[in-house]
Design an enzyme around this catalytic site. Structure first.
Site, PDB file in Angstrom:
ATOM      1  CB  CYS A  69      -0.955   0.292   1.259  1.00 57.64           C
ATOM      2  SG  CYS A  69      -2.348  -1.220   1.103  1.00 57.64           S
ATOM      3  CG  HIS A  70       1.967   2.594   3.770  1.00 54.57           C
ATOM      4  ND1 HIS A  70       1.209   3.782   3.815  1.00 54.57           N
ATOM      5  CD2 HIS A  70       1.483   1.891   4.488  1.00 54.57           C
ATOM      6  CE1 HIS A  70       0.311   3.442   4.689  1.00 54.57           C
ATOM      7  NE2 HIS A  70       0.379   2.330   5.028  1.00 54.57           N
ATOM      8  CB  CYS A 103      -2.025  -0.858   8.793  1.00 53.75           C
ATOM      9  SG  CYS A 103      -2.399   0.688   7.823  1.00 53.75           S
ATOM     10  CB  CYS A 166       4.377  14.379  34.827  1.00 50.05           C
ATOM     11  SG  CYS A 166       3.231  13.222  34.706  1.00 50.05           S
ATOM     12  CB  CYS A 169       9.861  14.854  38.411  1.00 53.31           C
ATOM     13  SG  CYS A 169       9.782  14.017  40.009  1.00 53.31           S
ATOM     14  CB  CYS A 211       6.951   7.906  35.479  1.00 50.54           C
ATOM     15  SG  CYS A 211       8.443   8.680  35.182  1.00 50.54           S
TER      16      CYS A 211
END
Lengths: 250, 108
Positions: A69-70, A103, A166, A169, A211
């Site tokens: 396809c690509h 896909c 998040c 830090c 994390c």
């Protein structure tokens, strides 16, 4: 004329002051940087090579390869730098890995790759390599921006027994040490990465989950909406920074 | 049982020239000292040795040990003498053996 020169200098200075973003690479040792810079040393290139083979391999009931396809993978330049993005066929915001799996199940009629599988990480890295050096450019449509906004809220929300967000830090304390390691600014511009600690390749979601368990919070499963939203916010936050995939991290 | 291996070296060189060769192979290098998900030690699985021959003659060899990280990377130099084949062989636990070949064209 002189005044104009001063004004230009001021503009240049304020632009430099505005962008104080540093890629994670800048917090690494020189030897790790060299490992990322040099494709002949970068262990992630093993995954990229596997991804290259998968790109050409026929799969599923449709008996089609990605290339069918690509075409040549070089045509995928600029694709990885815009994910996560809203996908009309899925009706939601998806990551590059999820897009590859869409896909797989749709066009190739093959089984989807498991999250964090060697095949998926390989294809992701192979596609992302084509966009190396391009600025991150998350799309500005409403759905993608809404996901990023939800991700921004999550980024600032305190979680876990350690009650950390998040931002505490990665915005307030970057450059300082955490258990002997330097805290980076958390710009996701090199994923999937080869992490020396993992001795293997991993996705951004694997890193995010790390994390989360680090602050002793409940960890959402791979592919969870929260993780996609966080990815969308991190992409927007790193907008304009150059994509470095495949990255190496300590 | 073949793993992905990447070998980087120039395809051609002048006689007498020093050539750098870089060899990277995908391998878990499981040390044997780590517990698995079930708490039991994961059996050792490491590459034990690497050899490089140039037209059949050994030019470089290395011993590898459990403390070496996964996906070992080796870089070394050889002196180009004649046009010929370089053969790279990794051998390890559980009968692991892999050989890759590259040709070096040498001009006088």
């Amino acid at each position: 004329m002189k005044r104009l020169g001063v004004a230009l200098l001021l503009v240049a200075a304020s632009a430099a002051a505005q962008d104080r973003r540093k890629s994670g690479t800048e917090f690494m040792s020189e030897s790790t940087r060299a490992m990322q810079r040099d494709d002949t040393q970068n262990p992630a290139m093993l995954w990229v090579a596997n991804g290259g083979a998968l790109w050409q391999a026929k799969a599923g009931k449709a008996g089609k390869s990605c290339a069918a396809c690509h075409g040549d993978v070089a045509g995928m330049r600029g694709v990885a730098s815009r994910y996560p993005a809203f996908d009309p066929s899925a009706g939601r915001v998806v990551t590059l890995g999820e897009r590859i799996n869409l896909c797989r199940t749709g066009k190739q009629q093959a089984a989807a790759f498991a999250p964090e599988s060697e095949g998926l990480l390989g294809l992701e890295a192979h596609v992302a390599l084509q966009s190396r050096g391009l600025p991150l450019a998350p799309p500005a449509d409403a759905a993608t921006r809404a996901a990023a906004a939800r991700g921004q809220a999550l980024y600032g929300q305190r979680i876990g027994q350690l009650n950390l967000s998040c931002a505490q830090c990665h915005d307030d304390s970057w450059g300082r040490k955490l258990a002997g390691a330097t805290i980076p600014q958390a710009h996701a511009n090199a994923y999937p990465i080869y992490r020396l600690e993992w001795q293997g390749m991993g996705s951004l979601q694997r890193r995010l989950r790390n994390c989360m368990s680090g602050v002793r919070a409940q960890v959402p499963p791979l592919g969870a909406q929260e993780l996609v939203d966080l990815e969308a916010w991190l992409a927007l936050r790193a907008q304009g920074m150059a994509l470095e995939t495949p990255g190496v991290r300590p | 049982m073949t793993a992905r291996a990447l070998i980087h070296m120039p395809a051609s060189a002048k006689a007498g020239e020093i050539v750098e060769i870089r060899a990277l192979i995908a391998h878990p290098m499981e040390s044997g000292y780590r517990p698995g998900a079930d708490g039991k030690p994961v059996p050792q699985d490491v590459i034990r040795g690497f050899t490089c021959t140039y037209e059949g003659e050994p030019v470089f060899a290395a011993e590898l040990h459990p403390a070496i990280a996964a996906n070992p990377y080796l870089a070394f130099f050889i002196r180009a003498s004649v046009t010929g084949t370089l053969e790279f062989t990794w051998r390890g636990d559980n009968g692991f053996a892999q050989t890759e070949r590259k040709t070096l064209t040498v001009s006088p």
